[in-house]
Design a protein around this motif. Structure first.
Motif, PDB file in Angstrom:
ATOM      1  N   THR A   1     -42.779  15.063  15.377  1.00  0.00           N
ATOM      2  CA  THR A   1     -42.246  15.684  16.591  1.00  0.00           C
ATOM      3  C   THR A   1     -43.244  16.701  17.120  1.00  0.00           C
ATOM      4  O   THR A   1     -43.995  17.311  16.353  1.00  0.00           O
ATOM      5  CB  THR A   1     -40.898  16.383  16.338  1.00  0.00           C
ATOM      6  N   CYS A   2     -43.209  16.909  18.427  1.00  0.00           N
ATOM      7  CA  CYS A   2     -44.151  17.856  19.010  1.00  0.00           C
ATOM      8  C   CYS A   2     -43.731  19.296  18.745  1.00  0.00           C
ATOM      9  O   CYS A   2     -44.585  20.182  18.673  1.00  0.00           O
ATOM     10  CB  CYS A   2     -44.278  17.598  20.511  1.00  0.00           C
ATOM     11  N   ALA A   3     -42.435  19.541  18.583  1.00  0.00           N
ATOM     12  CA  ALA A   3     -41.999  20.896  18.228  1.00  0.00           C
ATOM     13  C   ALA A   3     -42.598  21.305  16.898  1.00  0.00           C
ATOM     14  O   ALA A   3     -43.098  22.430  16.739  1.00  0.00           O
ATOM     15  CB  ALA A   3     -40.470  20.957  18.165  1.00  0.00           C
ATOM     16  N   ASP A   4     -42.572  20.409  15.917  1.00  0.00           N
ATOM     17  CA  ASP A   4     -43.173  20.714  14.617  1.00  0.00           C
ATOM     18  C   ASP A   4     -44.681  20.872  14.735  1.00  0.00           C
ATOM     19  O   ASP A   4     -45.268  21.795  14.145  1.00  0.00           O
ATOM     20  CB  ASP A   4     -42.845  19.614  13.612  1.00  0.00           C
ATOM     21  N   ALA A   5     -45.335  19.974  15.465  1.00  0.00           N
ATOM     22  CA  ALA A   5     -46.789  20.075  15.623  1.00  0.00           C
ATOM     23  C   ALA A   5     -47.167  21.405  16.248  1.00  0.00           C
ATOM     24  O   ALA A   5     -48.118  22.075  15.815  1.00  0.00           O
ATOM     25  CB  ALA A   5     -47.305  18.910  16.476  1.00  0.00           C
ATOM     26  N   ASP A   6     -46.422  21.827  17.258  1.00  0.00           N
ATOM     27  CA  ASP A   6     -46.667  23.084  17.956  1.00  0.00           C
ATOM     28  C   ASP A   6     -46.513  24.277  17.007  1.00  0.00           C
ATOM     29  O   ASP A   6     -47.392  25.148  16.906  1.00  0.00           O
ATOM     30  CB  ASP A   6     -45.672  23.185  19.112  1.00  0.00           C
ATOM     31  N   ALA A   7     -45.394  24.319  16.289  1.00  0.00           N
ATOM     32  CA  ALA A   7     -45.120  25.451  15.402  1.00  0.00           C
ATOM     33  C   ALA A   7     -46.090  25.496  14.227  1.00  0.00           C
ATOM     34  O   ALA A   7     -46.576  26.576  13.852  1.00  0.00           O
ATOM     35  CB  ALA A   7     -43.680  25.378  14.894  1.00  0.00           C
TER      36      ALA A   7
ATOM     37  N   ASP B   1     -40.876  16.829  23.356  1.00  0.00           N
ATOM     38  CA  ASP B   1     -39.907  15.971  22.673  1.00  0.00           C
ATOM     39  C   ASP B   1     -38.761  15.580  23.589  1.00  0.00           C
ATOM     40  O   ASP B   1     -38.235  14.456  23.510  1.00  0.00           O
ATOM     41  CB  ASP B   1     -39.367  16.674  21.428  1.00  0.00           C
ATOM     42  N   GLU B   2     -38.349  16.486  24.464  1.00  0.00           N
ATOM     43  CA  GLU B   2     -37.291  16.164  25.419  1.00  0.00           C
ATOM     44  C   GLU B   2     -37.754  15.102  26.414  1.00  0.00           C
ATOM     45  O   GLU B   2     -36.996  14.195  26.778  1.00  0.00           O
ATOM     46  CB  GLU B   2     -36.843  17.423  26.162  1.00  0.00           C
ATOM     47  N   LEU B   3     -39.010  15.177  26.867  1.00  0.00           N
ATOM     48  CA  LEU B   3     -39.556  14.123  27.724  1.00  0.00           C
ATOM     49  C   LEU B   3     -39.515  12.780  27.000  1.00  0.00           C
ATOM     50  O   LEU B   3     -39.142  11.750  27.582  1.00  0.00           O
ATOM     51  CB  LEU B   3     -40.997  14.453  28.117  1.00  0.00           C
TER      52      LEU B   3
END
Length: 322
Positions: free
Chosen positions: A271-277, A170-172
């Motif tokens: 978001t990728c943070a949500d997908a990851d978690a 997400d930062e990228l």
């Protein structure tokens, strides 16, 4: 060290740029399309700085990271942290609460006890004794987001391996958005996020990895536009203890590694943070309870389970009918 390549696109006055570099024990990648006058090296430097910062904030392997300092702090002592870390801790608690403690970043002690922490194979060689379920973090972790500080109300070891890479992706994405770039694909290991399309106008294609130990192979390809995707699985990081194969993913509810039939879970989210978690949480919940939760929350999730010597796929949302 990062590697960058630039390809001029015919008759378009655009540059198709690709860059990659080391981060979080693996590599990040980015592909983006910019006008010919864009300062590509400045963009590349910002991308590298973004993931370097996340690693410095959230790594368990770096003794001077924000997370490591927080883990060493005495209970009830306020610890100054970055805004990024405070945000990730808060989101982790929210997802843990929503999933009935299936996602709990307080598994650091379990990860280390079972030999998957920074000590690695120098850790215990047998099944640890006294492993306990992890308490929900609501009463254990107090986060002052405006003040950028955190304190623990009790002894707990935090581990962000189930969300930090996704947040790094997400930062990228945020770096490229700040530069006004509208078409890109970014990723760290298997966690990916895309926007727009390829230079030829076609959508970005993401390969879904088959959950096989001995080789890397795709079991399918999906096309995405403005979405994130992440996969959690038991086929890359594992070790043998007492003659049994042990997954690196801990079940916070039991205090032991997963030993179920689910080989991998893939989640698509904004978001990728949500997908990851969520991929980690659904893996812990298991095939049936995980699909029930995904349907209840409207998540796009693909579950791959082992059946004999083969695999069976079933999904929700986007993956329904897989």
């Amino acid at each position: 060290m990062s590697r960058t390549s630039i390809e001029w696109l015919r008759d378009a006055r655009l540059k198709d740029c690709r860059t990659s570099g080391a981060t979080m024990g693996t590599r990040y990648t980015a592909r983006f399309v910019v006008p010919e006058q864009a300062h590509v090296q400045a963009i590349v430097a910002d991308l590298d700085a973004a993931v370097t910062a996340v690693d410095a904030q959230m790594s368990n392997w770096k003794a001077d990271s924000d997370l490591s300092r927080l883990n060493r702090a005495a209970p009830d002592d306020w610890v100054p942290v970055s805004a990024n870390l405070a945000t990730v801790l808060l989101r982790s608690i929210e997802i843990g609460r929503e999933t009935g403690n299936a996602f709990n970043i307080g598994v650091g002690g379990l990860v280390g006890a079972w030999g998957f922490g920074p000590a690695g194979m120098s850790g215990p060689q047998g099944s640890p004794t006294g492993s306990r379920a992890c308490e929900p973090l609501d009463p254990l972790l107090e986060i002052d987001l405006p003040g950028r500080r955190v304190r623990k109300h009790g002894r707990v070891a935090l581990d962000l391996c189930g969300i930090a890479k996704g947040f790094g992706v997400d930062e990228l994405a945020r770096v490229l958005a700040r530069h006004g770039i509208g078409a890109w694909l970014v990723g760290i290991d298997g966690e990916m996020r895309v926007r727009g399309g390829k230079p030829d106008g076609s959508p970005w294609a993401i390969a879904l990895e088959a959950p096989e130990d001995e080789r890397r192979a795709a079991m399918g390809v999906i096309e995405l536009d403005d979405a994130s995707i992440a996969t959690s699985g038991d086929y890359r990081h594992w070790r043998e203890i007492d003659g049994a194969r042990i997954s690196h993913t801990m079940d916070p509810r039991t205090g032991a590694p997963l030993r179920g039939a689910v080989a991998s879970v893939t989640v698509i989210a904004p978001t990728c943070a949500d997908a990851d978690a969520y991929a980690t949480a659904l893996m812990v919940l298991g095939a049936q309870a995980g699909r029930d939760h995904a349907r209840e929350r409207g998540l796009d999730a693909l579950f791959v389970t082992r059946e004999g010597t083969g695999f069976r796929a079933a999904g929700t949302g986007f993956f329904d009918g897989a």
